[in-house]
Each structure stands twice: as C-alpha cells, then as structure tokens.
Design a protein around this motif. Sequence first.
Motif, short mmCIF file in Angstrom:
data_model
loop_
_atom_site.label_atom_id
_atom_site.label_comp_id
_atom_site.label_asym_id
_atom_site.label_seq_id
_atom_site.Cartn_x
_atom_site.Cartn_y
_atom_site.Cartn_z
N ALA A 1 -4.99 5.03 -15.75
CA ALA A 1 -4.44 4.48 -14.50
C ALA A 1 -2.91 4.57 -14.52
O ALA A 1 -2.28 4.94 -13.52
CB ALA A 1 -4.89 3.04 -14.30
N ALA A 2 -2.32 4.26 -15.66
CA ALA A 2 -0.86 4.33 -15.76
C ALA A 2 -0.40 5.77 -15.56
O ALA A 2 0.57 6.04 -14.83
CB ALA A 2 -0.41 3.80 -17.12
N ARG B 1 -3.86 -2.33 -7.91
CA ARG B 1 -2.71 -3.22 -8.02
C ARG B 1 -1.42 -2.48 -7.69
O ARG B 1 -0.47 -3.07 -7.19
CB ARG B 1 -2.63 -3.80 -9.44
N GLU B 2 -1.42 -1.18 -7.96
CA GLU B 2 -0.24 -0.37 -7.64
C GLU B 2 -0.21 0.04 -6.17
O GLU B 2 0.62 0.85 -5.76
CB GLU B 2 -0.19 0.89 -8.51
N GLY B 3 -1.18 -0.44 -5.40
CA GLY B 3 -1.15 -0.18 -3.96
C GLY B 3 -1.87 1.09 -3.52
O GLY B 3 -1.85 1.44 -2.34
N HIS B 4 -2.52 1.78 -4.46
CA HIS B 4 -3.22 3.01 -4.06
C HIS B 4 -4.59 2.66 -3.47
O HIS B 4 -5.18 1.65 -3.83
CB HIS B 4 -3.38 3.94 -5.25
N ALA B 5 -5.05 3.53 -2.59
CA ALA B 5 -6.38 3.32 -1.99
C ALA B 5 -7.42 3.92 -2.93
O ALA B 5 -7.47 5.13 -3.11
CB ALA B 5 -6.45 3.99 -0.63
N PRO C 1 0.81 -1.22 0.00
CA PRO C 1 0.00 0.00 0.00
C PRO C 1 0.85 1.27 0.00
O PRO C 1 1.83 1.37 0.73
CB PRO C 1 -0.81 -0.10 1.29
N THR C 2 0.45 2.22 -0.84
CA THR C 2 1.06 3.54 -0.82
C THR C 2 0.14 4.36 0.08
O THR C 2 -0.86 3.85 0.55
CB THR C 2 1.05 4.17 -2.22
#
Lengths: 470, 279
Positions: free
Chosen positions: A461-462, A168-172, A145-146
């Motif tokens: 998203a990217a 998937r990138e850890g963002h909430a 998680p970021t």
Amino acid sequence: MPELTKRERMKMERTDMPMRDACDRATDFEEVNLGYTSAMAVLEASRCIECKRAVCIDGCPVGIRIDDFLRYVAEGDIASAAAVIHEDNLFPAICGRVCPQESQCEGACVLDKKGRPIAIGHLERFVADRERTRSLTEPPRLTPPTDRKVAVIGSGPAGLACAGDLAREGHAVTVFEALHELGGVLVYGIPEFRLPKEIVASEISRLEKRGVRFETDVLIGSGTTLEELTSEEGFDAVFIGTGAGLPRFPGIEGEELIGVYSANEFLTRVNLMKAHESESETPVYDLYGRSVVVIGGGNTAVDAARTSLRLGADPVKMLYRRSDSEMPARREEIEHAIEEGVEIRYLVAPTSFNGVDGWLESVTIQEMRLGEPDESGRARPEAIKGAFETIEAAVAIIAIGNSPNPVLTRSTPDLATTKWGTIEVDEGTGETSIPGVFAGGDITTGGATVILALGAGRKAAAAINEYLVS
Amino acid sequence: MDRRFAICGASTIGPDIVRLVVEAPRVAAHAQPGQFVIVRVNDHGERIPLTICDSDPEAGTITLVVQAVGSTTTQLNVMTIGEHLADVLGPLGTPTGIDRFGACVVVAGGVGTAIVLPVARALTRAGNRVTAIVGARNEDHLILLNEMRDATNEVIITTDDGSAGRHGLVTDALGTLLAEGDVDYVFTAGPIPMMQAVAGTTRDKRILTVASLNPLMVDGTGMCGGCRVTVGGESKFACIDGPDFDAHAVDFITLSKRNTAYLEFESCRFDEATEAIDA
Ligand SMILES: Cc1cc2nc3c(=O)[nH]c(=O)nc-3n(C[C@H](O)[C@H](O)[C@H](O)COP(=O)(O)OP(=O)(O)OC[C@H]3O[C@@H](n4cnc5c(N)ncnc54)[C@H](O)[C@@H]3O)c2cc1C
Ligand SMILES: Cc1cc2nc3c(=O)[nH]c(=O)nc-3n(C[C@H](O)[C@H](O)[C@H](O)COP(=O)(O)OP(=O)(O)OC[C@H]3O[C@@H](n4cnc5c(N)ncnc54)[C@H](O)[C@@H]3O)c2cc1C
Ligand code: SF4
Ligand code: SF4
Ligand code: FES
C-alpha cells in the motif's frame, strides 16, 4: 498497582488465558479462549521488565512497539495501547488470536528463556477487543479523496490491509473477491472457535466506513481479466492478494474415494457454508461416532481435526510425518487439540486410502524416522522398511499444504511467476513484473501466516501510494 | 450493496425444466461456450454449478437452463421475474476448445442439451459441419430443439420409448453416423452413463471426443478440490482444468460414484424443498 522491582516482576507467573472446559467446548463452535479481564491484563503487562532494547519487537514481523503498548496496558490506559498497536497492525484482534507467538514476539522476549515470556498475543487481543467493543479510539483521519482508483484482488488479510491503508490515503479502492463472503482464509479456513467471524466482519465494516468498496462473486482472470481492470475499468494500480488456495493431494492410491476430503473442502463446507447447521443446504458427511484421520501437522490440520471433533467424530487421529518439535501448528492449538481429545501420531505417513464400493474404510500408513535435514532445515522423514499399519477411517482429511491458485496468473501472461507458481515481486515494494501491479501475502510466499500477509499488504500500500502520487 | 442478479426471464421449457434469464453483466460480457456459473439462491443456500447456455453482453444477461433434481434446482424452478439470486459467480471453467475440426457430432442427453447448445453454435460459427444427436426419455423431455436446429446442420432425435424421433439410444444414432462416414470430432454432455457410452462408441475409431463433466462442486475456483475427477489416471480439478475433458481418458465409474456422496442428505432436503413449495 504498586511499583514492582525488576526482580519481583521476573518472579511473577504468566497469567493464564481463561478458557472453556475441554469437554464442554469440544461439542460446539463457540470460542475456546475467553479473554483476559482488565485485572489480568494489567497484571500480565506489568510483568514486562521494560528491556532497554525490546527484543520482542524484532520477533514481530510488523514491528509493533510492544514495550510501549505493554506499558500503557500496565497503566490501564487501553486507548493509548490501542493507538500504539494500530500504528503497525490494522487487525490486532485477529493477530492476537492467530499469530504463532511462540516463534515470533513471545519467542523473542527475554523472559522466554525462563519459559515465561510475556503473553503479548493475549494482551494484544485484550486491547483490540476492548477497543472494538467500546470504541476507545477515534477512526483515523482520512486524506481528502484523490482521483486515483486502486483495485485489490482477494479479500484475505493481505488484500484487506492494503485496501485499508490506501483508503486512508484518499484513494478509491475496490476489493474484488471470488467467494460470496469477505475475509479469505479468515472466514473459510480458520474456524469460529479460534477466530469468531464477527471480528472479521467488524474489521471489514471499519474498512467500509473508510470508503472501501467490495464486490463479491468476481474471480479476476476468469472472465474479467487483470488487464481489463486497468485498461477498461480505469484502475490506476492493482494489488494482488489471491492467497495460496489450491489444495495439494499426496498422489497416493484411493484419493478419489468418497470420504477423502481436502482440508479446504471440509473446512469450507463447515465454516463458510455452515454445513453443520440445520438450515444450511450444504451437506457434509455425517461424522457422528465415526473415525476421522487427518493428514498433516500445520494449523490447517489441527483445525480440521478439532472441527471433526465438534461434528461428533470419534476417534480423531492426526498423522504427522515428522516429530512433535517439527510440528508447524501454533503450540496453543496443539495443546488445545490434545485436551479436547485429538490423538496425534508422529512419524507416520499415509501410503494408500482403501475403500469398499467407492467409500473410504481405512488408511494404510507407513512408519517413518527422521533423517538428515532437508532444504528447510528440518529433519527429512524417511520410511522404515516394512513398517506398515492399516487404521480404520470413515473420513480422511488431507492437510498437506496448498499451492498458489493459478487462475489469475494463467490469464495474465506478462506476470512473472516462480517455478512454484508464486508471483515474483520486489521484496521492498511488492511490485510485480507489470508496472503498477503489486502483490503480497500467500500468493507471493506460498502458505505463510496472517501477520506476514498483513505486513505485505501494508508495504505494498505504501509503495502503491508512492506510485500514484509520483 | 445493491441487490444484484435479478431474474428478468423465467419460463418452463420441459417437465421440471426452466429457462432463467439472469442479470449478471460481468458474466455476460465474458462468457464463452463450455463455461458455467456457480449460483446460490439465498443466504443459506448451497453453491451449485450451472452451464451458461447463452449470454447477451449488451443486455448484461445470461441464460440458464435448470432441471429440478434436488433442493436447490427445485427452488430455482419456481423463481419468478423480479426475484434475485444471492450469488452468481462466473464465467468459470476453461472454455471448450473450438477449432475447424470438419465433421462434428454433438451428443446431448436430457438437460445436457443446454450444455451442448452453446458449443454447437460455436462449432458451426467456426466453419464446421455440425450434426446434433439429442436424446431423451420421451417426447416431453426434449428441450431446446428449435435452438438446436438453428445452431446445427442436422438434428437427430432419439427417445427411449420411441415417442419422438428414432426409438433407441443416442449411441445407436452415433454408431450409425460413424458407420456411414467421417466424423472428426464429438462433444457430449448429459447423464454420466450416456457420456461413458458415447466415449465407448468412438474409442476404437480414435475420434477426438470431449465430455463436459458434472462432478459435485463447492467454490468453483480451484480452492477445495471437491470437484476432482480422474482423467488418464491423474486427479484433475474440473472447475478450473475442465469441465471438458478427453472422454476416452475419463474414469466415469469413479465420477458417477462420487456424485452419490450426499444422496441421503440430498433426498431429505429435496423432500423439504418440495413440501415448502407445495404448501
Ligand atoms: C485452516 C487454516 C488455518 C490457518 N491458521 C493460521 C493461524 O493460526 N495463524 C496464522 O498466522 N496463519 C494461519 N493460516 C495461514 C493464513 O490464513 C494465510 O497465510 C493468510 O490468510 C494469507 O492471506 P492472503 O491474504 O495472502 O490470502 P487468503 O487469506 O488466502 O485470501 C485470498 C482471497 O483471495 C480470493 N481470491 C483468490 N483468487 C482470486 C481471484 N482471481 N479473484 C478474486 N479473488 C480471488 C480468495 O477467494 C480468498 O478469499 C491458516 C491457514 C489455513 C488454511
Ligand atoms: C459444470 C457443471 C455444469 C452444470 N450445468 C447444469 C445445467 O446447465 N443445468 C442443470 O440443470 N444442471 C447442471 N449441472 C448439474 C447441477 O449442478 C446439479 O443438478 C445441481 O448441483 C443439483 O443441486 P440440487 O441441490 O438441486 O440437488 P442435490 O440435492 O444436490 O442433488 C440431487 C441429485 O442430483 C445429483 N447431483 C448433484 N449434483 C450433481 C451434479 N453436479 N451433476 C449431476 N447430478 C448431480 C445428486 O447425486 C442427487 O442424485 C451442472 C453441473 C456441473 C458440474
Ligand atoms: S502482531 Fe503477532 S507477532 Fe506481532 S506482536 Fe502481535 S501477536 Fe506478536
Ligand atoms: S522482551 Fe519481553 S520483557 Fe523485554 S520489553 Fe519485550 S516483552 Fe517486555
Ligand atoms: S469446486 Fe472446489 S476446487 Fe473445484
């Protein structure tokens, strides 16, 4: 399967999709297509001649490595096929069913010239269904998680795809949806017999497992504003995927009569509110044995016509103002609709809805012919003077397109929009005129396709990820 | 998901009319006069529009006043504290345009009083002199009178049978006010024939008259077009362009017709709902 030569493969027939009998399926909402068996899938995939330059990929808006996934299917390695597809497409069970393959991947396949393109859509669906029901692949490993928070507005394919990648990138990630159900057009528009809602629900639960939060019953821009999401609720970035959900009306006499529906209203009553089921409190006009006229030639029109049939309407006529070859709906659906008993009349446009005591009774139509091409490159329909006809209709369903919903844009004055009301974005990143606010899907393009919305959601998203980590 | 939208207040304020206080913090934080919510009672319930009669941003609650006329409203009428609504979406609609108009008259009929009340409050707060005309069938059907008195300079009551206030229609009282002197602005909500009559009363004098319309709705977000009303010859979506419109331009006859679209279906449902509750 023994090694086949290229020649032998080119001679093979395309494997038909097994489907329910037309008489049978036109009376209920169960899915029309039954899906390939494993043997059928292997057979069909092995028809691929493994072109050196797989041009099919150019036809897919998200660039799935089609040749690779087909090879795995031919080898019977469905898990690897699924992994290949998942790299580029988050929701293959949906796309395999609803993509206009004939103008995309299959239209680009070299075998299309022979009229026998590989059934890429059916195979994608097969792989995804196997994967979903048998959990063949591991869920993707999530980045730790970021501390960054992203708000996604709208839970259609654009919003869901964006949310999935960002989680998937850890963002909430929190997805805000105006309606009480998630999925956008996938649930309120496209009917069950083409896209079972259970599939949409299972994709959404996958996102929940990745930690995506969903908040239904929130119309951002009416009440909570976009600005408040960042200034008060602490979101570091926002993605807008609000779709093109405002139905257009032709602006002709009699539109206000009872019995004249927009396709959105009709389909929402049935798909979202289940008006045809006895326990539902939501009404829909009784169509049993009554004549229905549907105006338009896109997927929405075909869905409305086939849904009417399933509610017992007879006859069901579609009126399209151009000719067969211009009709934008998926080929497969047009064929299915005709098999089920929908009558399609080409080169006609309504000029008025006629009623008695406030209720629709008939539609007056004007015959058209094709003239010079318009801006879209399609032949412009022109009225044939004096060629009018009046046809009986207890219900008329208008499916001539949607405009972008203005609620969010009206309440966000800094957000630059085009003259059509779509949101202006940077082509490469989806960024809007407000820094940290991105958009994609039908709200930026006008009514388009599921796969384009998915692709736009992922691209944004990217870019959002980049924005958040930089 | 946590259950949202708890009912934390429920009281009967008239025959088949209840006041519900519902937990809906996002709605409460933003609600403005003239706005409404779309409510669903349970998972197979219909989505119905209800005006936000009052809101308390601190407590995170809104107040709804519901008259039982059909299945959903009947179910709402018997809900009790601690129960939950399945969905509350809002605030929806364009807020009522509030300005310093001068002498304002708000005209309410029946449960329309609940729709008029927040507008009356806002008009008073904006420095207007506000007179309310509240009409009902009879004395029993008059609701929210004390609230209306607090919100306005004067309340004139009319009843069809003379059991309270003046014997007659709201338009009689409005006509008297117009004859007596200056009226700068009129706002009305209630049964369609009443709103139409109010528009007729002020038309010749060209007094700015706004009606809060009540067409059938589904989503309430502009997506279905089912709520379209004819205003000045054009189709408008009441859920996003309204529900308030220039009463002189509204085609009330079409509105009233369109609201009967599902009468047959609804009366079956109404019977079922009443039976279920009686049982
Ligand atoms: C009947 C029908 C059939 C179709 N068939 C096909 C097909 O076969 N193949 C194909 O490729 N495409 C098809 N399409 C088109 C396709 O569905 C759309 O292009 C696609 O769904 C667009 O996705 P989106 O995420 O941009 O928006 P949508 O799917 O429209 O989702 C937007 C969501 O945002 C919500 N929303 C809107 N405003 C707000 C707000 N302010 N706050 C919170 N939430 C908000 C809406 O309620 C909705 O749920 C069809 C469309 C229709 C209507
Ligand atoms: C913007 C807006 C605000 C509203 N605010 C309130 C409110 O604060 N309190 C309140 O009690 N009602 C309000 N209404 C009306 C309320 O939405 C309807 O009474 C309700 O939808 C009826 O649902 P039902 O299932 O109980 O009845 P149904 O079974 O759907 O209908 C029963 C009867 O009511 C009539 N009816 C249905 N819908 C409406 C409607 N929208 N308006 C008038 N008559 C209708 C039908 O024609 C039928 O005769 C409002 C309507 C709108 C559009
Ligand atoms: S996503 Fe759509 S276009 Fe791409 S390969 Fe699959 S079916 Fe074809
Ligand atoms: S173009 Fe057709 S035959 Fe060639 S690799 Fe793609 S699917 Fe196979
Ligand atoms: S209620 Fe659907 S558009 Fe207004």
